[in-house]
Design a protein around this motif. Structure first.
Motif, PDB file in Angstrom:
ATOM      1  N   ARG A  13       0.840  -1.200   0.000  1.00  0.00           N
ATOM      2  CA  ARG A  13       0.000   0.000   0.000  1.00  0.00           C
ATOM      3  C   ARG A  13       0.875   1.249   0.000  1.00  0.00           C
ATOM      4  N   LEU A  14       0.294   2.345  -0.487  1.00  0.00           N
ATOM      5  CA  LEU A  14       1.019   3.607  -0.542  1.00  0.00           C
ATOM      6  C   LEU A  14       1.139   4.211   0.856  1.00  0.00           C
ATOM      7  N   VAL A  15       2.190   4.987   1.026  1.00  0.00           N
ATOM      8  CA  VAL A  15       2.446   5.587   2.339  1.00  0.00           C
ATOM      9  C   VAL A  15       1.264   6.425   2.829  1.00  0.00           C
ATOM     10  N   PRO A  16       0.685   7.318   2.011  1.00  0.00           N
ATOM     11  CA  PRO A  16      -0.437   8.114   2.525  1.00  0.00           C
ATOM     12  C   PRO A  16      -1.672   7.291   2.865  1.00  0.00           C
ATOM     13  N   GLU A  17      -1.760   6.044   2.361  1.00  0.00           N
ATOM     14  CA  GLU A  17      -2.878   5.183   2.721  1.00  0.00           C
ATOM     15  C   GLU A  17      -2.685   4.572   4.107  1.00  0.00           C
ATOM     16  N   VAL A  18      -1.445   4.488   4.538  1.00  0.00           N
ATOM     17  CA  VAL A  18      -1.142   3.913   5.850  1.00  0.00           C
ATOM     18  C   VAL A  18      -1.018   5.010   6.904  1.00  0.00           C
ATOM     19  N   LEU A  19      -0.303   6.081   6.554  1.00  0.00           N
ATOM     20  CA  LEU A  19      -0.135   7.193   7.487  1.00  0.00           C
ATOM     21  C   LEU A  19      -1.317   8.144   7.388  1.00  0.00           C
ATOM     22  N   ASN A  20      -1.344   9.080   8.322  1.00  0.00           N
ATOM     23  CA  ASN A  20      -2.306  10.179   8.234  1.00  0.00           C
ATOM     24  C   ASN A  20      -1.984  11.010   6.992  1.00  0.00           C
ATOM     25  N   LYS A  21      -2.972  11.161   6.114  1.00  0.00           N
ATOM     26  CA  LYS A  21      -2.705  11.813   4.830  1.00  0.00           C
ATOM     27  C   LYS A  21      -2.232  13.249   5.020  1.00  0.00           C
ATOM     28  N   GLY A  22      -2.821  13.943   5.975  1.00  0.00           N
ATOM     29  CA  GLY A  22      -2.410  15.325   6.225  1.00  0.00           C
ATOM     30  C   GLY A  22      -0.966  15.416   6.672  1.00  0.00           C
ATOM     31  N   VAL A  23      -0.553  14.499   7.561  1.00  0.00           N
ATOM     32  CA  VAL A  23       0.830  14.476   8.026  1.00  0.00           C
ATOM     33  C   VAL A  23       1.763  14.130   6.883  1.00  0.00           C
ATOM     34  N   PHE A  24       1.331  13.181   6.023  1.00  0.00           N
ATOM     35  CA  PHE A  24       2.174  12.795   4.890  1.00  0.00           C
ATOM     36  C   PHE A  24       2.422  13.983   3.969  1.00  0.00           C
ATOM     37  N   GLU A  25       1.368  14.706   3.620  1.00  0.00           N
ATOM     38  CA  GLU A  25       1.522  15.822   2.695  1.00  0.00           C
ATOM     39  C   GLU A  25       2.324  16.952   3.325  1.00  0.00           C
ATOM     40  N   ALA A  26       2.133  17.177   4.632  1.00  0.00           N
ATOM     41  CA  ALA A  26       2.778  18.324   5.279  1.00  0.00           C
ATOM     42  C   ALA A  26       4.242  18.064   5.632  1.00  0.00           C
ATOM     43  N   VAL A  27       4.587  16.813   5.965  1.00  0.00           N
ATOM     44  CA  VAL A  27       5.931  16.550   6.497  1.00  0.00           C
ATOM     45  C   VAL A  27       6.643  15.428   5.745  1.00  0.00           C
ATOM     46  N   VAL A  28       6.036  14.254   5.713  1.00  0.00           N
ATOM     47  CA  VAL A  28       6.732  13.040   5.282  1.00  0.00           C
ATOM     48  C   VAL A  28       7.128  13.093   3.815  1.00  0.00           C
ATOM     49  N   LYS A  29       6.221  13.547   2.945  1.00  0.00           N
ATOM     50  CA  LYS A  29       6.485  13.523   1.494  1.00  0.00           C
ATOM     51  C   LYS A  29       7.763  14.283   1.141  1.00  0.00           C
ATOM     52  N   LYS A  30       7.916  15.465   1.700  1.00  0.00           N
ATOM     53  CA  LYS A  30       9.092  16.272   1.411  1.00  0.00           C
ATOM     54  C   LYS A  30      10.372  15.554   1.830  1.00  0.00           C
ATOM     55  N   GLN A  31      10.356  14.909   2.998  1.00  0.00           N
ATOM     56  CA  GLN A  31      11.540  14.223   3.495  1.00  0.00           C
ATOM     57  C   GLN A  31      11.864  12.992   2.653  1.00  0.00           C
ATOM     58  N   LEU A  32      10.834  12.241   2.216  1.00  0.00           N
ATOM     59  CA  LEU A  32      11.066  11.087   1.357  1.00  0.00           C
ATOM     60  C   LEU A  32      11.627  11.502   0.003  1.00  0.00           C
ATOM     61  N   ASP A  33      11.097  12.600  -0.533  1.00  0.00           N
ATOM     62  CA  ASP A  33      11.611  13.106  -1.805  1.00  0.00           C
ATOM     63  C   ASP A  33      13.096  13.420  -1.693  1.00  0.00           C
ATOM     64  N   GLU A  34      13.507  14.007  -0.559  1.00  0.00           N
ATOM     65  CA  GLU A  34      14.924  14.299  -0.345  1.00  0.00           C
ATOM     66  C   GLU A  34      15.748  13.008  -0.331  1.00  0.00           C
ATOM     67  N   CYS A  35      15.200  11.975   0.305  1.00  0.00           N
ATOM     68  CA  CYS A  35      15.916  10.707   0.379  1.00  0.00           C
ATOM     69  C   CYS A  35      16.085  10.096  -1.010  1.00  0.00           C
ATOM     70  N   PHE A  36      15.056  10.155  -1.852  1.00  0.00           N
ATOM     71  CA  PHE A  36      15.145   9.570  -3.191  1.00  0.00           C
ATOM     72  C   PHE A  36      16.029  10.397  -4.120  1.00  0.00           C
ATOM     73  N   LEU A  37      16.473  11.556  -3.629  1.00  0.00           N
ATOM     74  CA  LEU A  37      17.503  12.311  -4.349  1.00  0.00           C
ATOM     75  C   LEU A  37      18.900  11.856  -3.925  1.00  0.00           C
TER      76      LEU A  37
END
Length: 876
Positions: A314-338
């Motif tokens: 399953r996708l991360v926002p489906e498991v985590l709180n979607k609001g938290v994912f968009e506000a915090v987690v997504k940006k940090q994961l994008d940095e990691c995949f760089l």
């Protein structure tokens, strides 16, 4: 700091230095770190931004003190560069790390340029420090990326191919040796030969992938195994593209194959890794570039109250709180995949655990096409955060305690002989002028002359084995007053045993010293009072049965060989037999909630005489409520007891004499005056009957005289009854009290109800008379003070005692009034009760009436002292 080749950057000094304050003001408002230095290179001025960044004061930064803000690894090189620029007299620049006020370091570009006067001489150096931390990080990241690319090109085995579709001929190039075992950089082959290299189990899948890409004009992608001539199996990941002619026929195919054997092995290890992380205490998860969960360990699932099937795939926002994912987690994961390692903290609310503090780390996992996965490690740092917060609060409380408790911290650097003190020392020592650092010799000059030897000696006694010291000494304040200080300090030594520095706390103990002196004086006064008052202190140990007394006991118990030490059993034998019950009684009733007692008893001398002792004690219990010790004071009250006995005897004789005199007067009134008045009344009535010949006026006068005579006779009867109620002697207490209540009801506007129950048939005469007089006095007070119209007298028996209660519904009064009452009524009641061993209690509240209760014992049961060893446990 390297010299700058652009020498035109030299500044020419203006003709006047009047603008210097304005220049410094301008430097202060510049949003950059700016400084100036003298021609010799020592810093003269650092702007506010520079000081705020480093946390140094202007005084600390001046001269060469600015070096304290430079990273230790960069300081020597920076100073050398700065000296070279000073020697050449030209602009220069250098890079170094500077410490921020929070202790972290950032990279800065430090530039300096000289200012010249009209003669071309350097009179000032001006410089700026520019934050290049982000540039440095970018350079380091770019360097790491280049290194990784170079290592990938060197270490990774890859081959390319160029295939002529029409002829079926291929040209292979690249690391053919590693992949196919062909000792050449290029090789001419065919599609059929290529398929022979493909593992038999993968040939069909590869052929279908090629056909599908050719027919549907899409990229060719496949992962498969090849078998080298030596039997070695390797994994390849192939990517290719068909190129078509104008007629739509494929004519060429270009592609590249990468050796992914290591990756496949890594995947296998990853599966093993999954097993390993299952038992980890941290939360582990692995996500791919699409943001799908590939791995989630037991801890991760437990925190989210989910099963593996609900997470994996399953996708991360489906498991985590979607609001938290968009506000915090997504940006940090994008940095990691760089390709960056990402670490951050955040708060997250779990379904069952509630809000938790997390420390999250993302680690990139690279594949053929770059970063393909990210390992996510989540650590629950809630307890650590709470501990840090508790520590912060503790430090704040310590600061407040130091301020409230008049304490300050200090540190002495042995090498520099500088003593640094916290700001609280100003309040203790009484002068803001002492806020600056000072040497130990300067500090010693403030110590009271009589205490300087102690102050110096405390230092001489320190060693690596004995590094702590604690001394009390006096310090002279600037205003001439003296303050007592207590120093607790610890010294630190190097490996050779030389002292490096000392840290500690200093507290103002002037008030404690004053209290100690007052306590010493108080103890001296107490000692004198104990001697004058014939008292001594004692302690009894319940375990050993040993009594220890203070030395003053020798004057009181002077017939005992060693009165300071005794046993409870021995002392109990000396107590008067009639008082042993009172002596041992406190032990039976005392509890941890009621640990104090007061008792009086007699002690027999060898000659048969006795002395009276009064003990005031406090009992100490253990955690289980067992008696451990008794401590207290004992006073010789023989003189007071003799005086009380004499007073008691006198009081009894006075009351007995009073009652006898009352009875005598009552008899005379009843037997003499009352009889005469009766005869006079009879004579007057006879004269009235024979007054037919008298005038009407004379007859009326005779009638009035007869009436007055009757009233005087009645008054004499009442007065005789009040002085001594003969019903009390003939009919008993119940009848006498009943008559008294009826009499008050008739004579006053007061309804008095009398009730009685369980009254014994035989009551001692002194008790009967005592209770009757109390009722008589109490009812008089009701009539005189209460203002009520109702009252009740209750007489009740209770086996070994009899109670009398008089209550009314009047105005009442405050308890303080009862305590302060000095009227003869209550005094007489208390004295009568004391003579018969009774007790009086008065209860009253304003507007709620009054209740007087007298309790008198009818007889006393005395218990014998047993020989089981317990008869002595309450004594001293």
């Amino acid at each position: 700091m390297s010299a700058s080749p652009n020498r035109r950057n030299k500044k020419i000094l203006p003709k006047s230095l009047a603008a210097e304050p304005d220049l410094r003001h301008a430097m202060d408002v510049i949003p950059q770190l700016v400084w100036s230095a003298f021609p010799d290179g020592s810093v003269e001025f650092c702007n506010r931004r520079w000081l705020e960044y480093t946390g140094l004061t202007a005084e600390q930064a001046q001269g060469w003190g600015w070096k304290a803000a430079i990273h230790p690894e960069d300081a020597a090189e920076l100073v050398a560069s700065w000296n070279r620029v000073l020697a050449e007299g030209v602009p220069g620049e250098a890079e170094a790390r500077m410490r921020k006020t929070d202790g972290t370091f950032r990279w800065f570009l430090i530039r300096a340029a000289p200012m010249l006067n009209d003669q071309g001489r350097i009179v000032r150096w001006y410089g700026t420090n520019t934050d290049i931390e982000e540039r440095k990080r970018a350079e380091q990241a770019r360097s790491r990326a280049n290194d990784r690319l170079r290592l990938a090109m060197t270490a990774s085995a890859s081959v390319g191919w160029d295939s002529d579709v029409k002829s079926g001929r291929d040209v292979w190039f690249g690391d053919l040796q590693t992949i196919f075992g062909i000792p050449s950089d290029t090789y001419a082959a065919s599609v059929e030969e290529f398929l022979r290299y493909v593992h038999p189990d993968d040939r069909r899948r590869v052929s279908e992938a090629l056909a599908d890409a050719r027919q549907n004009r899409k990229l060719y992608a496949a992962e498969f195994r090849i078998m080298r001539p030596d039997g070695t199996v390797r994994w390849l990941a192939a990517r290719g593209k068909f190129y078509y002619a104008t007629n739509g026929e494929p004519k060429r195919m270009l592609g590249v194959s990468f050796d992914i054997t290591e990756r496949k092995l890594a995947d296998e290890k990853l599966r093993e890794y999954e097993k390993a992380v299952e038992g980890a205490e941290e939360m582990f998860a692995v996500v791919d570039r699409e943001g799908r969960y590939l791995i989630a360990n037991r801890k991760f699932l437990h925190y989210r109250s989910m099963t593996k099937e609900q997470v994996i795939g399953r996708l991360v926002p489906e498991v985590l709180n979607k609001g938290v994912f968009e506000a915090v987690v997504k940006k940090q994961l994008d940095e990691c995949f760089l390709g960056k390692i990402v670490r951050y903290e955040m708060k997250y609310t779990y379904p069952e655990l509630g809000e938790r503090d997390l420390f999250i780390s993302y680690f990139p996992i690279e594949g053929v096409a770059g970063v393909e996965r990210a390992v996510c490690i989540l650590q629950d740092i809630t307890e650590r955060k709470r501990t840090e917060e508790a520590l912060r609060k503790s430090e704040e409380r310590f600061r407040l305690a130091a301020k409230a408790g008049r304490m300050y911290a200090y540190e002495w650097d042995v090498a520099t002989d500088i003593v640094m003190r916290s700001e609280e020392h100003v309040n203790v020592l009484g002068s803001s002028k002492q806020a600056k650092p000072l040497t130990r010799q300067q500090l010693l000059a403030t110590v009271h002359p009589d205490d300087r030897a102690l102050f110096i000696g405390s230092l001489d006694q320190l060693s690596p084995e004995n590094p702590t010291t604690r001394i009390c000494y006096r310090v002279l304040r600037p205003d001439g007053s003296v303050v007592w200080l207590e120093k607790n300090a610890k010294a630190f030594f190097d490996e050779a045993g030389r002292m490096l520095n000392m840290v500690g706390m200093v507290a103002d103990i002037s008030e404690r010293k004053r209290i100690e002196e007052a306590l010493r004086e108080s103890e001296e006064w107490l000692h004198l009072a104990v001697q004058a008052g014939r008292m001594y202190a004692f302690e009894w140990d319940a375990t050993t049965d040993v009594i220890v007394r203070s030395g003053e006991c020798a004057d009181i118990l002077n017939w005992i060989d060693d009165p300071t030490r005794d046993t409870g059993r021995q002392f109990a034998a000396r107590v008067h037999p009639d008082d042993r019950e009172a002596y041992t009684a406190p032990e039976m009733v005392l509890t941890p909630g009621n640990p104090t007692y007061k008792t009086s008893y007699r002690v027999l001398r060898p000659d048969g005489s006795a002395i009276w002792l009064e003990a005031n004690g406090h009992v100490l219990f253990d955690d289980q409520g067992r008696l451990q010790r008794i401590i207290g004071m004992v006073a010789d009250v023989t003189g007071r007891k003799l005086a009380e006995e004499a007073l008691f005897s006198l009081s009894r004789r006075l009351i007995e004499a009073q009652e006898l005199e009352r009875a005598r007067i009552a008899r005379e009134l009843h037997d003499d005056l009352s009889q005469r008045m009766a005869l006079l009344q009879v004579s007057l009535e006879q004269v009235t009957q024979d007054s037919a010949g008298f005038s009407s006026k004379t007859q009326q006068q005779l009638h009035n005289i007869t009436k007055v005579c009757s009233e005087v006779s009645s008054t004499l009867h009442d007065l005789s009854h009040q002085l001594h109620p003969y019903k009390l002697d003939t009919l008993g207490l119940v009848a006498a009290l009943g008559g008294l209540c009826d009499e008050f009801s008739r004579q006053h506007n007061l309804q008095v109800q009398f009730v009685h129950h369980d009254v014994p048939g035989q009551i001692p005469n002194e008790v009967t008379l005592c209770l009757f007089r109390i009722a008589q006095e109490a009812l008089r007070n009701v009539v005189k003070h209460s203002g009520g119209t109702e009252a009740e007298v209750e007489l009740s028996g209770h086996g070994d005692r009899i109670d009398l209660c008089i209550s009314d519904s009047g105005v009442g009064f405050s308890p303080e009034h009862v305590k302060a009452e000095t009227g003869l009524g209550l005094i007489s009641i208390r004295e009568r009760l004391r003579l018969v061993g009774g007790h009086l209690s008065v209860e009253s509240e304003p507007s709620h009436g009054t209740r007087i209760r007298a309790r008198v014992p009818l007889f006393t049961i005395k218990s014998e002292v047993t020989g089981d060893g317990k008869a002595h446990k309450a004594g001293a």
